[in-house]
Motif scaffolding. Structure first.
Motif, short mmCIF file in Angstrom:
data_model
loop_
_atom_site.label_atom_id
_atom_site.label_comp_id
_atom_site.label_asym_id
_atom_site.label_seq_id
_atom_site.Cartn_x
_atom_site.Cartn_y
_atom_site.Cartn_z
N ILE A 4 0.86 -1.19 0.00
CA ILE A 4 0.00 0.00 0.00
C ILE A 4 0.90 1.24 0.00
O ILE A 4 1.94 1.25 0.64
CB ILE A 4 -0.99 0.03 1.19
N LEU A 5 0.47 2.26 -0.75
CA LEU A 5 1.31 3.43 -0.92
C LEU A 5 0.45 4.69 -1.06
O LEU A 5 -0.47 4.73 -1.87
CB LEU A 5 2.18 3.26 -2.17
N LYS A 6 0.78 5.69 -0.23
CA LYS A 6 0.10 6.98 -0.31
C LYS A 6 1.16 8.07 -0.35
O LYS A 6 1.90 8.27 0.62
CB LYS A 6 -0.82 7.19 0.88
N THR A 7 1.22 8.77 -1.47
CA THR A 7 2.18 9.88 -1.62
C THR A 7 1.42 11.12 -2.08
O THR A 7 1.63 11.59 -3.19
CB THR A 7 3.27 9.52 -2.66
N ALA A 8 0.57 11.65 -1.23
CA ALA A 8 -0.26 12.79 -1.61
C ALA A 8 0.30 14.13 -1.15
O ALA A 8 -0.27 15.17 -1.43
CB ALA A 8 -1.67 12.60 -1.07
N GLY A 9 1.41 14.11 -0.42
CA GLY A 9 1.97 15.35 0.09
C GLY A 9 3.36 15.12 0.66
O GLY A 9 4.08 14.24 0.23
N MET A 10 3.71 15.88 1.68
CA MET A 10 5.03 15.77 2.30
C MET A 10 5.19 14.53 3.16
O MET A 10 6.29 14.17 3.54
CB MET A 10 5.31 17.01 3.16
N GLU A 11 4.08 13.88 3.46
CA GLU A 11 4.08 12.67 4.25
C GLU A 11 3.77 11.49 3.33
O GLU A 11 2.85 11.57 2.51
CB GLU A 11 2.97 12.78 5.30
N ILE A 28 4.94 5.80 8.32
CA ILE A 28 4.72 7.12 7.73
C ILE A 28 6.07 7.81 7.71
O ILE A 28 6.73 7.91 8.73
CB ILE A 28 3.67 7.91 8.53
N TRP A 29 6.47 8.20 6.54
CA TRP A 29 7.78 8.78 6.31
C TRP A 29 7.60 10.24 5.92
O TRP A 29 6.83 10.56 5.02
CB TRP A 29 8.47 7.98 5.20
N GLN A 30 8.28 11.12 6.62
CA GLN A 30 8.28 12.55 6.29
C GLN A 30 9.22 12.75 5.11
O GLN A 30 10.39 13.04 5.27
CB GLN A 30 8.70 13.38 7.50
N SER A 31 8.70 12.55 3.92
CA SER A 31 9.54 12.55 2.72
C SER A 31 10.00 13.95 2.31
O SER A 31 11.07 14.09 1.71
CB SER A 31 8.80 11.90 1.56
N GLY A 32 9.20 14.96 2.60
CA GLY A 32 9.57 16.31 2.21
C GLY A 32 9.91 16.38 0.73
O GLY A 32 9.17 15.91 -0.11
N ARG A 33 11.07 16.92 0.44
CA ARG A 33 11.51 17.02 -0.95
C ARG A 33 12.42 15.85 -1.35
O ARG A 33 13.10 15.91 -2.36
CB ARG A 33 12.22 18.36 -1.18
N GLU A 34 12.44 14.81 -0.55
CA GLU A 34 13.30 13.64 -0.81
C GLU A 34 12.51 12.45 -1.36
O GLU A 34 13.03 11.35 -1.43
CB GLU A 34 13.99 13.22 0.49
N LEU A 35 11.26 12.66 -1.74
CA LEU A 35 10.41 11.56 -2.18
C LEU A 35 11.00 10.81 -3.37
O LEU A 35 11.08 9.58 -3.35
CB LEU A 35 9.00 12.07 -2.52
N SER A 36 11.44 11.51 -4.38
CA SER A 36 11.95 10.83 -5.58
C SER A 36 13.24 10.07 -5.30
O SER A 36 13.51 9.05 -5.93
CB SER A 36 12.16 11.82 -6.73
N GLU A 37 14.03 10.55 -4.35
CA GLU A 37 15.29 9.89 -4.02
C GLU A 37 15.11 8.69 -3.10
O GLU A 37 15.86 7.74 -3.18
CB GLU A 37 16.26 10.88 -3.37
N GLY A 38 14.13 8.76 -2.20
CA GLY A 38 14.04 7.74 -1.17
C GLY A 38 12.88 6.77 -1.24
O GLY A 38 12.85 5.79 -0.50
N LEU A 72 2.05 12.95 -6.01
CA LEU A 72 1.23 11.90 -6.63
C LEU A 72 1.91 11.34 -7.88
O LEU A 72 1.93 10.13 -8.11
CB LEU A 72 -0.16 12.43 -6.99
N ARG A 73 2.46 12.22 -8.68
CA ARG A 73 3.11 11.80 -9.92
C ARG A 73 4.29 10.88 -9.63
O ARG A 73 4.46 9.85 -10.27
CB ARG A 73 3.56 13.04 -10.68
N ILE A 74 5.11 11.21 -8.65
CA ILE A 74 6.26 10.38 -8.29
C ILE A 74 5.78 9.02 -7.75
O ILE A 74 6.24 7.97 -8.20
CB ILE A 74 7.16 11.08 -7.25
N GLY A 75 4.87 9.05 -6.79
CA GLY A 75 4.39 7.82 -6.18
C GLY A 75 3.73 6.88 -7.18
O GLY A 75 4.01 5.67 -7.19
N LEU A 76 2.88 7.42 -8.03
CA LEU A 76 2.19 6.58 -9.00
C LEU A 76 3.13 6.09 -10.09
O LEU A 76 2.96 4.96 -10.59
CB LEU A 76 0.99 7.30 -9.59
N SER A 77 4.12 6.87 -10.44
CA SER A 77 5.12 6.40 -11.43
C SER A 77 5.88 5.20 -10.89
O SER A 77 6.07 4.20 -11.59
CB SER A 77 6.11 7.51 -11.77
#
Length: 130
Positions: A4-11, A28-38, A72-77
């Motif tokens: 299961i994956l939810k990437t709708a914001g900074m969390e 729950i990971w505080q991805s901030g601006r590191e979503l694409s890297e992590g 959303l674009r990063i998570g769904l990709s």
């Protein structure tokens, strides 16, 4: 095992369900601006922590929106690529009970489908000057 994956914001919410829809684990990971890297690293770590591999996944449920355009674009990709490469069914869901609704949809899903984001409004993309 179902990812299961939810990437709708900074969390970012990442978790695993068993075949009956019960949550095995989640974070729950505080991805901030590191979503694409992590993101992929976090997904693989949560799978590994449960003595499993990506080959043990039987499906993917993603939160399709509304939410941040980029998140959303990063998570769904990532999720769509994982589903395609592993020949897994993937479904998108929204709302407060997105996991339960997604689990129900996953029962009739077939590999080869993909999920498109639902932003909740027109995407706010900067227009070129010329």
């Amino acid at each position: 095992m179902i990812l299961i994956l939810k990437t709708a914001g900074m969390e970012c919410e990442i978790g695993l369900l068993d075949e009956t829809g019960q949550k095995i684990t989640g974070e729950i990971w505080q991805s901030g601006r590191e979503l694409s890297e992590g993101l992929l690293t976090h997904i693989l770590e949560i799978i590994k922590q449960n003595q499993a591999s990506i080959d043990d996944l039987s499906g993917i449920i993603v939160f399709e929106g509304p939410g941040s355009f980029t998140s959303l674009r990063i998570g769904l990709s990532v999720a769509n690529t994982m589903a395609y490469s592993q020949n897994l069914p993937i479904v998108g869901s929204t709302g407060k009970n997105w996991i339960t609704a997604g689990f129900t949809k996953l029962k009739s899903a077939k590999p080869g489908d993909y999920v498109m984001p639902a932003y909740g409004a027109e995407a706010n993309i900067t227009k070129p000057r010329k």
